[in-house]
Design a protein around this motif. Structure first.
Motif, PDB file in Angstrom:
ATOM      1  N   GLN A  33      31.295  14.281  66.615  1.00 35.55           N
ATOM      2  CA  GLN A  33      30.143  13.424  66.329  1.00 35.55           C
ATOM      3  C   GLN A  33      28.987  14.229  65.730  1.00 35.55           C
ATOM      4  OE1 GLN A  33      27.777  12.196  69.673  1.00 35.55           O
ATOM      5  NE2 GLN A  33      27.689  10.097  68.904  1.00 35.55           N
ATOM      6  N   GLN A  34      28.841  15.472  66.152  1.00 39.91           N
ATOM      7  CA  GLN A  34      27.750  16.324  65.685  1.00 39.91           C
ATOM      8  C   GLN A  34      28.050  17.009  64.352  1.00 39.91           C
ATOM      9  OE1 GLN A  34      24.703  16.400  67.255  1.00 39.91           O
ATOM     10  NE2 GLN A  34      25.718  14.726  68.339  1.00 39.91           N
ATOM     11  N   GLY A  35      29.186  16.674  63.749  1.00 34.95           N
ATOM     12  CA  GLY A  35      29.520  17.228  62.444  1.00 34.95           C
ATOM     13  C   GLY A  35      30.459  18.415  62.475  1.00 34.95           C
ATOM     14  N   HIS A  36      30.877  18.822  63.639  1.00 32.72           N
ATOM     15  CA  HIS A  36      31.827  19.926  63.782  1.00 32.72           C
ATOM     16  C   HIS A  36      33.231  19.321  63.887  1.00 32.72           C
ATOM     17  CE1 HIS A  36      28.378  22.525  64.403  1.00 32.72           C
ATOM     18  NE2 HIS A  36      27.948  21.647  65.296  1.00 32.72           N
ATOM     19  N   GLU A  37      33.648  18.716  62.787  1.00 37.65           N
ATOM     20  CA  GLU A  37      34.857  17.893  62.795  1.00 37.65           C
ATOM     21  C   GLU A  37      36.131  18.675  63.085  1.00 37.65           C
ATOM     22  OE1 GLU A  37      34.844  15.503  59.253  1.00 37.65           O
ATOM     23  OE2 GLU A  37      32.957  14.538  59.834  1.00 37.65           O
ATOM     24  N   VAL A  38      36.278  19.850  62.514  1.00 38.22           N
ATOM     25  CA  VAL A  38      37.500  20.629  62.738  1.00 38.22           C
ATOM     26  C   VAL A  38      37.581  21.069  64.200  1.00 38.22           C
ATOM     27  CG1 VAL A  38      38.760  22.730  62.130  1.00 38.22           C
ATOM     28  CG2 VAL A  38      37.688  21.367  60.329  1.00 38.22           C
ATOM     29  N   ALA A  39      36.498  21.650  64.712  1.00 37.77           N
ATOM     30  CA  ALA A  39      36.490  22.106  66.105  1.00 37.77           C
ATOM     31  C   ALA A  39      36.683  20.931  67.063  1.00 37.77           C
ATOM     32  CB  ALA A  39      35.183  22.833  66.422  1.00 37.77           C
ATOM     33  N   GLY A  40      36.005  19.830  66.811  1.00 40.50           N
ATOM     34  CA  GLY A  40      36.121  18.658  67.670  1.00 40.50           C
ATOM     35  C   GLY A  40      37.523  18.083  67.673  1.00 40.50           C
ATOM     36  N   THR A  41      38.108  17.974  66.497  1.00 35.02           N
ATOM     37  CA  THR A  41      39.463  17.445  66.388  1.00 35.02           C
ATOM     38  C   THR A  41      40.456  18.349  67.112  1.00 35.02           C
ATOM     39  OG1 THR A  41      38.940  16.390  64.278  1.00 35.02           O
ATOM     40  CG2 THR A  41      41.272  16.744  64.766  1.00 35.02           C
ATOM     41  N   LYS A  42      40.329  19.650  66.919  1.00 32.50           N
ATOM     42  CA  LYS A  42      41.253  20.583  67.578  1.00 32.50           C
ATOM     43  C   LYS A  42      41.133  20.512  69.098  1.00 32.50           C
ATOM     44  CE  LYS A  42      42.029  23.948  63.951  1.00 32.50           C
ATOM     45  NZ  LYS A  42      41.997  25.356  63.564  1.00 32.50           N
ATOM     46  N   LEU A  43      39.910  20.420  69.609  1.00 35.32           N
ATOM     47  CA  LEU A  43      39.728  20.359  71.054  1.00 35.32           C
ATOM     48  C   LEU A  43      40.299  19.061  71.625  1.00 35.32           C
ATOM     49  CD1 LEU A  43      38.731  21.677  73.608  1.00 35.32           C
ATOM     50  CD2 LEU A  43      36.429  20.827  73.095  1.00 35.32           C
ATOM     51  N   VAL A  44      40.043  17.945  70.974  1.00 37.80           N
ATOM     52  CA  VAL A  44      40.599  16.664  71.443  1.00 37.80           C
ATOM     53  C   VAL A  44      42.124  16.707  71.373  1.00 37.80           C
ATOM     54  CG1 VAL A  44      40.764  14.186  71.010  1.00 37.80           C
ATOM     55  CG2 VAL A  44      38.547  15.315  70.883  1.00 37.80           C
ATOM     56  N   HIS A  45      42.661  17.187  70.269  1.00 35.36           N
ATOM     57  CA  HIS A  45      44.119  17.255  70.106  1.00 35.36           C
ATOM     58  C   HIS A  45      44.742  18.148  71.181  1.00 35.36           C
ATOM     59  CE1 HIS A  45      48.009  18.486  68.399  1.00 35.36           C
ATOM     60  NE2 HIS A  45      48.020  17.235  67.937  1.00 35.36           N
ATOM     61  N   THR A  46      44.133  19.294  71.440  1.00 35.51           N
ATOM     62  CA  THR A  46      44.657  20.202  72.466  1.00 35.51           C
ATOM     63  C   THR A  46      44.625  19.553  73.844  1.00 35.51           C
ATOM     64  OG1 THR A  46      43.978  22.142  71.191  1.00 35.51           O
ATOM     65  CG2 THR A  46      44.352  22.470  73.540  1.00 35.51           C
ATOM     66  N   ALA A  47      43.539  18.888  74.165  1.00 37.51           N
ATOM     67  CA  ALA A  47      43.436  18.208  75.462  1.00 37.51           C
ATOM     68  C   ALA A  47      44.509  17.139  75.611  1.00 37.51           C
ATOM     69  CB  ALA A  47      42.045  17.584  75.621  1.00 37.51           C
ATOM     70  N   ILE A  48      44.691  16.345  74.565  1.00 36.92           N
ATOM     71  CA  ILE A  48      45.651  15.236  74.603  1.00 36.92           C
ATOM     72  C   ILE A  48      47.079  15.760  74.730  1.00 36.92           C
ATOM     73  CG2 ILE A  48      46.621  13.328  73.252  1.00 36.92           C
ATOM     74  CD1 ILE A  48      43.781  12.865  74.445  1.00 36.92           C
TER      75      ILE A  48
END
Length: 93
Positions: A33-48
């Motif tokens: 949401q804060q514009g750190h799309e790559v980091a955010g996507t990777k963290l969500v994907h890893t958690a899931i």
């Protein structure tokens, strides 16, 4: 995926790592949401994927971070961080 489905999906996880997965997904959505799309996507994907959940829900969480915040029963400290930045009260207690 609606908020109720997200809440149920995450809260049905094993107690040993449920909060870790919820907090990681919340922080990942926040980063995205804060514009750190790559980091955010990777963290969500890893958690899931670490929780053995269907990776297809990653995009559902990232499509509407505010809806995800409302649905995720994250730790109070994580909720406070997201609230402080967005100015909104989010997440379930």
């Amino acid at each position: 995926m609606n908020s109720e489905q997200i809440f149920t999906l995450f809260n049905d996880l094993d107690d040993d790592y449920r909060m870790l997965v919820i907090d990681a997904a919340a922080v990942g959505c926040y980063l995205f949401q804060q514009g750190h799309e790559v980091a955010g996507t990777k963290l969500v994907h890893t958690a899931i994927t670490s929780a053995g959940l269907d990776p297809a829900i990653v995009q559902s969480l990232l499509d509407n971070p505010e809806k995800s915040f409302e649905a995720l029963a994250m730790h109070a400290e994580v909720r406070a961080l997201v609230t402080k930045i967005s100015g909104k009260t989010v997440g379930k207690a």
